[in-house]
Write an enzyme that holds these catalytic residues in place. Structure first.
Site, PDB file in Angstrom:
ATOM      1  N   TYR A 164       0.819  -1.215   0.000  1.00 12.34           N
ATOM      2  CA  TYR A 164       0.000   0.000   0.000  1.00 12.34           C
ATOM      3  C   TYR A 164       0.851   1.262   0.000  1.00 12.34           C
ATOM      4  CZ  TYR A 164      -3.289  -3.621   1.145  1.00 12.34           C
ATOM      5  OH  TYR A 164      -4.005  -4.774   1.117  1.00 12.34           O
ATOM      6  N   TYR A 198     -12.820  -7.672   4.081  1.00  9.63           N
ATOM      7  CA  TYR A 198     -11.569  -7.638   3.323  1.00  9.63           C
ATOM      8  C   TYR A 198     -11.293  -9.056   2.820  1.00  9.63           C
ATOM      9  CZ  TYR A 198      -6.732  -7.413   1.928  1.00  9.63           C
ATOM     10  OH  TYR A 198      -5.588  -7.499   1.182  1.00  9.63           O
ATOM     11  N   ASP A 230     -14.268 -16.893   4.377  1.00  9.98           N
ATOM     12  CA  ASP A 230     -12.865 -16.520   4.231  1.00  9.98           C
ATOM     13  C   ASP A 230     -12.245 -16.500   5.628  1.00  9.98           C
ATOM     14  OD1 ASP A 230     -10.446 -15.231   4.028  1.00  9.98           O
ATOM     15  OD2 ASP A 230     -11.165 -13.606   2.758  1.00  9.98           O
ATOM     16  N   LYS A 278      -2.517 -17.232   5.574  1.00 15.99           N
ATOM     17  CA  LYS A 278      -1.798 -16.597   6.678  1.00 15.99           C
ATOM     18  C   LYS A 278      -1.136 -17.593   7.659  1.00 15.99           C
ATOM     19  CE  LYS A 278      -3.344 -11.938   6.333  1.00 15.99           C
ATOM     20  NZ  LYS A 278      -4.579 -11.496   5.692  1.00 15.99           N
TER      21      LYS A 278
HETATM   22  C1  PLP Z   1      -4.929 -11.296   4.297  1.00 14.39           C
HETATM   23  C2  PLP Z   1      -6.279 -11.685   3.862  1.00 14.39           C
HETATM   24  C3  PLP Z   1      -6.546 -12.026   2.521  1.00 14.39           C
HETATM   25  C4  PLP Z   1      -5.500 -11.961   1.443  1.00 14.39           C
HETATM   26  O1  PLP Z   1      -4.450 -12.839   1.653  1.00 14.39           O
HETATM   27  P1  PLP Z   1      -3.035 -12.592   0.921  1.00 14.39           P
HETATM   28  O2  PLP Z   1      -2.218 -13.763   1.312  1.00 14.39           O
HETATM   29  O3  PLP Z   1      -2.531 -11.285   1.468  1.00 14.39           O
HETATM   30  O4  PLP Z   1      -3.312 -12.512  -0.529  1.00 14.39           O
HETATM   31  C5  PLP Z   1      -7.839 -12.412   2.201  1.00 14.39           C
HETATM   32  N1  PLP Z   1      -8.806 -12.465   3.137  1.00 14.39           N
HETATM   33  C6  PLP Z   1      -8.583 -12.151   4.426  1.00 14.39           C
HETATM   34  C7  PLP Z   1      -9.696 -12.267   5.415  1.00 14.39           C
HETATM   35  C8  PLP Z   1      -7.319 -11.739   4.832  1.00 14.39           C
HETATM   36  O5  PLP Z   1      -7.113 -11.398   6.109  1.00 14.39           O
END
Ligand code: PLP
Length: 426
Positions: free
Chosen positions: A18, A146, A247, A276
């Site tokens: 960013y 997000y 997600d 993550k």
């Molecule tokens: C970090 C994140 C993403 C994206 O993951 P990247 O490995 O950075 O592409 C998608 N969804 C959520 C909820 C996240 O916290």
């Protein structure tokens, strides 16, 4: 090369998250990391309150994880996944199916969280195409979410935080409902529940899936909500023939106090995204898991395959360290670790509500948030936090931490003290 020279080159050539190019704020130069500490080139040591963005749940240079990578390097670092397979990836897929809620059954391994969201969306759209319903191609989500930075995930990020106005005409237009009412323990809002159900019903003909972050909305605003809303989503999705994507890239592997946030609600999605903490912060890897219903639907189509295949799919190094991390979650009794951190965050942050400019303090699992009524001055925040020997990375009006699970009570106290100091001064 000396630090000054490295930083000069960094500013000139290296793009940061960013950030503008060339960079305007000098980052901190890290030389090594061990346990919960980042060791800077200038000799300072910082306690990491961020787990490198939710990932380093067991801390840095954990001997078990280091060993897993070393052992795997000695066998093979990578082989292509088309036509070949290997034990690390097979073991990982099997582990993930075992750990995640029923009836998730099939695992697509990929490179990053955003890509796993792309894959999840592709699975859902293709499912309806295969069933002869190509009009079902939109997504519904609630605001403040997000889901990543590639284009389809961007289209379901919060329209304000996600810079939708910049990308109007480029991003697919999705269907948004208001954010879920805030508060994990706050009773369900019946009017909101009705609104949610009605929106799904109204758009069912064009909806492929509902996609949400269960229980914890991360980078979209660090908000927590009552898990009951997920049960409502499951019900209306089933009633109206819409798929459900959770997600859990941020929440997976214990962070919210349950192994997966979906477990708080006792519901399972049709597709689940993980990332993550999957590799404990060692290597980039993510996964999209789906049910047999979704897989069989896709396989019945005109094109009976999922046309996706990243070059580094199923990477053996990442798979091995992910398997070792899952082992550590069990061995270290993650739920006790997370409960202890939750207690430390709650008591350490309790007094912060009294600070001027603080709107709310909230904690859930190993996540602590101080929400301010103004945006943080990042330069001041970094100076104040590092002055307390702690690494924090606030965003917008959020001073937050999600420390590694191995953080001791003393280290935790340093983190909460630093958070309060940042809230007071930045
Ligand atoms: C970090 C994140 C993403 C994206 O993951 P990247 O490995 O950075 O592409 C998608 N969804 C959520 C909820 C996240 O916290």
């Amino acid at each position: 090369m000396d630090s000054a020279r490295l930083l000069e080159l960094d500013t000139r050539h290296v793009w940061h998250p960013y950030g503008p190019m060339p960079g305007t704020v000098e980052p901190l130069l890290v030389e090594s990391a061990e346990g919960v500490r980042l060791r800077l080139a200038d000799g300072r040591e910082l306690i990491d309150g961020m787990s490198s963005w939710w990932a380093a749940i067991h801390g840095y240079r954990h001997p078990v994880l280091d060993q897993a990578v070393h052992d795997q390097v000695g066998r093979m670092s990578h082989v292509m996944f088309g036509g070949l397979t290997h034990e690390p990836a097979i073991a990982l897929a099997t582990n993930l199916v075992e750990l995640t809620p029923e009836p998730l059954e099939h695992v697509f391994l990929c490179d990053s969280g955003s890509v796993s969201v792309e894959v999840a969306i592709k699975m859902c759209l293709q499912y309806w195409r295969s069933l002869g319903k190509p009009a079902k191609q939109k997504l519904l989500t609630w605001r403040s979410g997000y889901h990543g930075d590639t284009f389809h995930p961007m289209s379901v990020c919060d329209p304000e935080g996600g810079m939708h106005s910049l990308w109007r005409g480029v991003l697919p237009e999705q269907i948004f409902v208001p954010p879920p009412p805030s508060g994990f323990g706050v009773a369900c809002d019946e009017a909101y529940t009705r609104e949610l159900a009605e929106a799904v019903a109204r758009h069912a003909d064009e909806l492929a899936a509902v996609i949400v972050e269960p229980v914890v909305q991360g980078a979209g605003g660090m908000r927590f909500h009552n898990p009951e809303y997920l049960r409502v989503l499951r019900e209306v999705a089933d009633e109206h023939e819409v798929l459900l994507i959770f997600d859990e890239i941020a929440t997976g592997f214990g962070r919210s106090g349950a192994l997966f946030a979906a477990d708080h609600a006792g519901v399972s999605p049709d597709v689940l995204c993980l990332g993550k903490a999957l590799t404990a912060g060692y290597l980039t890897m993510a996964a999209a898991l789906c049910t047999s219903r979704v897989a069989e639907g896709i396989s019945r189509g005109e094109l009976p395959v999922l046309a996706h295949g990243p070059t580094f799919m199923g990477n053996p190094l990442a798979s091995s360290v992910a398997n070792a991390s899952i082992g550590l979650l069990h061995d270290n009794e993650w739920s006790a670790q997370v409960a202890r951190i939750e207690a430390g965050l709650r008591s350490g942050l309790a007094a912060a509500v009294e600070l001027p400019g603080v709107r709310e303090v909230r904690t859930l699992g190993a996540i602590g948030v101080i929400e301010l009524d103004h945006d943080v001055d990042m330069a001041v925040a970094t100076e104040v936090a590092t002055g307390h020997g702690v690494w924090l990375r606030p965003f917008r009006n959020m001073v937050y931490a999600m420390p590694p699970y191995i953080t001791t009570d003393t280290e935790l106290a340093a983190i909460t003290t630093a958070m309060s100091a940042v809230a007071e001064r930045a």
